[in-house]
Design a protein around this motif. Sequence first.
Motif, mmCIF file in Angstrom:
data_model
loop_
_atom_site.group_PDB
_atom_site.id
_atom_site.type_symbol
_atom_site.label_atom_id
_atom_site.label_comp_id
_atom_site.label_asym_id
_atom_site.label_seq_id
_atom_site.Cartn_x
_atom_site.Cartn_y
_atom_site.Cartn_z
ATOM 1 N N ARG A 190 18.000 44.865 7.708
ATOM 2 C CA ARG A 190 18.686 43.584 7.603
ATOM 3 C C ARG A 190 19.250 43.454 6.191
ATOM 4 N NH1 ARG A 190 15.284 38.934 10.899
ATOM 5 N NH2 ARG A 190 14.703 40.210 12.708
ATOM 6 N N THR A 191 20.541 43.648 6.056
ATOM 7 C CA THR A 191 21.188 43.507 4.759
ATOM 8 C C THR A 191 21.632 42.060 4.551
ATOM 9 O OG1 THR A 191 23.292 44.173 5.750
ATOM 10 C CG2 THR A 191 21.951 45.897 4.746
ATOM 11 N N LYS A 192 21.940 41.734 3.308
ATOM 12 C CA LYS A 192 22.317 40.365 2.919
ATOM 13 C C LYS A 192 21.260 39.360 3.361
ATOM 14 C CE LYS A 192 27.276 41.386 3.185
ATOM 15 N NZ LYS A 192 28.585 40.992 3.756
ATOM 16 N N THR A 193 20.018 39.801 3.336
ATOM 17 C CA THR A 193 18.896 38.974 3.792
ATOM 18 C C THR A 193 17.712 39.183 2.881
ATOM 19 O OG1 THR A 193 19.626 39.308 6.086
ATOM 20 C CG2 THR A 193 17.418 38.397 5.760
ATOM 21 N N SER A 194 16.965 38.103 2.631
ATOM 22 C CA SER A 194 15.748 38.229 1.838
ATOM 23 C C SER A 194 14.720 37.211 2.309
ATOM 24 C CB SER A 194 16.048 38.022 0.342
ATOM 25 O OG SER A 194 14.923 38.381 -0.437
ATOM 26 N N VAL A 195 13.596 37.173 1.615
ATOM 27 C CA VAL A 195 12.490 36.297 1.991
ATOM 28 C C VAL A 195 12.665 34.933 1.331
ATOM 29 C CG1 VAL A 195 9.997 35.946 1.813
ATOM 30 C CG2 VAL A 195 10.909 38.220 2.330
ATOM 31 N N LYS A 196 12.545 33.889 2.122
ATOM 32 C CA LYS A 196 12.627 32.522 1.607
ATOM 33 C C LYS A 196 11.243 31.965 1.302
ATOM 34 C CE LYS A 196 14.562 27.971 2.719
ATOM 35 N NZ LYS A 196 15.332 27.197 3.741
ATOM 36 N N GLU A 197 10.252 32.386 2.101
ATOM 37 C CA GLU A 197 8.871 31.934 1.898
ATOM 38 C C GLU A 197 7.932 32.922 2.569
ATOM 39 O OE1 GLU A 197 5.982 28.024 2.697
ATOM 40 O OE2 GLU A 197 8.054 28.065 3.436
ATOM 41 N N ALA A 198 6.766 33.116 1.947
ATOM 42 C CA ALA A 198 5.755 34.015 2.511
ATOM 43 C C ALA A 198 4.445 33.267 2.688
ATOM 44 C CB ALA A 198 5.550 35.222 1.602
ATOM 45 N N THR A 199 3.752 33.556 3.786
ATOM 46 C CA THR A 199 2.422 32.989 4.041
ATOM 47 C C THR A 199 1.510 34.120 4.481
ATOM 48 O OG1 THR A 199 2.770 32.541 6.400
ATOM 49 C CG2 THR A 199 3.550 30.872 4.835
ATOM 50 N N SER A 200 0.258 33.784 4.724
ATOM 51 C CA SER A 200 -0.692 34.791 5.181
ATOM 52 C C SER A 200 -0.402 35.229 6.614
ATOM 53 C CB SER A 200 -2.121 34.246 5.096
ATOM 54 O OG SER A 200 -2.257 33.088 5.919
ATOM 55 N N GLU A 201 0.423 34.466 7.329
ATOM 56 C CA GLU A 201 0.714 34.780 8.733
ATOM 57 C C GLU A 201 2.068 35.440 8.930
ATOM 58 O OE1 GLU A 201 -1.579 34.265 11.083
ATOM 59 O OE2 GLU A 201 -2.920 33.544 9.508
ATOM 60 N N GLY A 202 2.925 35.420 7.898
ATOM 61 C CA GLY A 202 4.240 36.017 8.072
ATOM 62 C C GLY A 202 5.208 35.593 6.995
ATOM 63 N N VAL A 203 6.501 35.825 7.250
ATOM 64 C CA VAL A 203 7.538 35.493 6.276
ATOM 65 C C VAL A 203 8.667 34.739 6.960
ATOM 66 C CG1 VAL A 203 7.053 37.432 4.747
ATOM 67 C CG2 VAL A 203 8.672 37.740 6.619
ATOM 68 N N LEU A 204 9.253 33.813 6.192
ATOM 69 C CA LEU A 204 10.439 33.091 6.626
ATOM 70 C C LEU A 204 11.621 33.674 5.869
ATOM 71 C CD1 LEU A 204 11.867 30.732 8.107
ATOM 72 C CD2 LEU A 204 11.344 29.310 6.095
ATOM 73 N N LEU A 205 12.644 34.114 6.585
ATOM 74 C CA LEU A 205 13.804 34.724 5.962
ATOM 75 C C LEU A 205 14.866 33.682 5.660
ATOM 76 C CD1 LEU A 205 14.104 37.936 8.167
ATOM 77 C CD2 LEU A 205 12.662 37.495 6.161
ATOM 78 N N ASP A 206 15.766 34.028 4.752
ATOM 79 C CA ASP A 206 16.769 33.045 4.337
ATOM 80 C C ASP A 206 17.858 32.833 5.382
ATOM 81 O OD1 ASP A 206 18.104 35.416 4.082
ATOM 82 O OD2 ASP A 206 18.447 35.263 1.917
#
Length: 486
Positions: A241-257
């Motif tokens: 997934r290009t042009k994409t990064s992590v917006k928030e991380a938790t112990s259960e997973g990640v929210l992408l931007d």
Amino acid sequence: MVAEARNGRRPRVVIVGAGFAGYECARTLAKKSRGAAEIVLVNPNDYFLYLPLLPEVSAGILEPRRVSVSLTGTLPDVRLVLGQVGGVDLDRRRVEYTDPEGRTGSLGYDRLVLTVGSVNKLLPVPGVAEHAHGFRGMPEALYLRDHMTRQIELAGAAEDPAERAARTTFVVVGAGYTGTEVAAHGVTFTRSLARRNAGLRGEPQPRWVLLDLADRVLPELDHRLSRTAHRVLSKRGVEIRTKTSVKEATSEGVLLDDGTSVDTRSLIWCVGVRPDPLVESLGLPTERGRLCVDEFLAVPGHPEVLACGDAAAVPDLTRPGETTPMTAQHAQRQGKVAAHNVAASYGQGEPRAYKHHDLGFMVDLGGVQAAANPLHVPLSGPVANAVTRGYHLMAMPGNRVRVAADWLLDAALPRQGVQLGLVRSWSVPLDTAAPELARIPADEPTAAGESGKTGEPGGPGEDTGPKDRPEAAGQRPDGPRKAEGT
């Protein structure tokens, strides 16, 4: 080398860090001085880490000691001081360090070469510091190897399909050299583990997601090499997934931007590096966090101090107005030039400006796949893999036969899927300034030792040995600092 007579002793050259720049500087200077100078190498570990092969350690291809080259065994004329450098007194010409047992000591110097390297680059993303792990040192590689094995085993024992899916999902942030190689080797390793796990028979294969804000994999390289890496990873099932990064991380997973979320227990942070925090503590001019030096690698205003490698902003004479990139290729060659210029400062030869044209890059994509452009000739597939491995064997200062033997064994035998649990997640925090050291509990007892001295009292020759220290080994009140170059 002409010895500088002062109080009847040899001049002392202190090199801080034993990465590519520091190791090459120590080795070259030892050959040039032939005993006329005392060469002291300060490093937290007793080995040189061949960083380019670290992804193969995490994937179970190479054993850790294969990429760890003994400093005392390969640098017999260099005195090794095990310690993490926490400060440099430029006026008094002294280096302060903490040894592995938590005791402090100091070293005087006549010449100082700073090759402290780099650490994980941090971004202000909520939850990343708490839940992600970097990939800059041996402890992080060993942790990742155990972690991947453990997640596959826990997934095989889980009854909840959602938990199985999350535990078999791995997210890598950063599609540069490190992130691409970690994903390429990791997907092969975890799938081989899953095939042998009875609890995962009939289940989907482990999922790997590779993210980057750039518009392509390996944005630093030629488009042809980037396309090769993209094709190999995609064929193995890696989601790119290009042009994409992590917006928030938790112990259960990640929210992408882009608004999507990925359930995972594995967030691997490979977004890049930043200079070692020791550089900032010196109070000297910097450029983007790197210590400013001239084309001779000397620190302005301090002719007795040289710096090179990732920690130094070395002018790139092949590209006027720019600095050399933070690569092992430049660090190794800068270390050799630094040694030459230290010798020149004592009358042996003339100072040499650093100038080097990139000879190309190589990316190991696992199996028999690689992308390389040696001497800027683009290669891919088995040919690129053979060139890449041949280059690594040639570039390594030791352990070549052992590395080659491990490669042959990996081609013939299945990998060992066991996790020893020796490095826990809290031992390798992302925000550590010393990725080459595994963190230990703050209340861990430290060994007491008597202070000692070597050399003559007074002046740079004085060497104050370690003293009792209440902090945990490898740490100080202001946090650990790294003394290893890249």
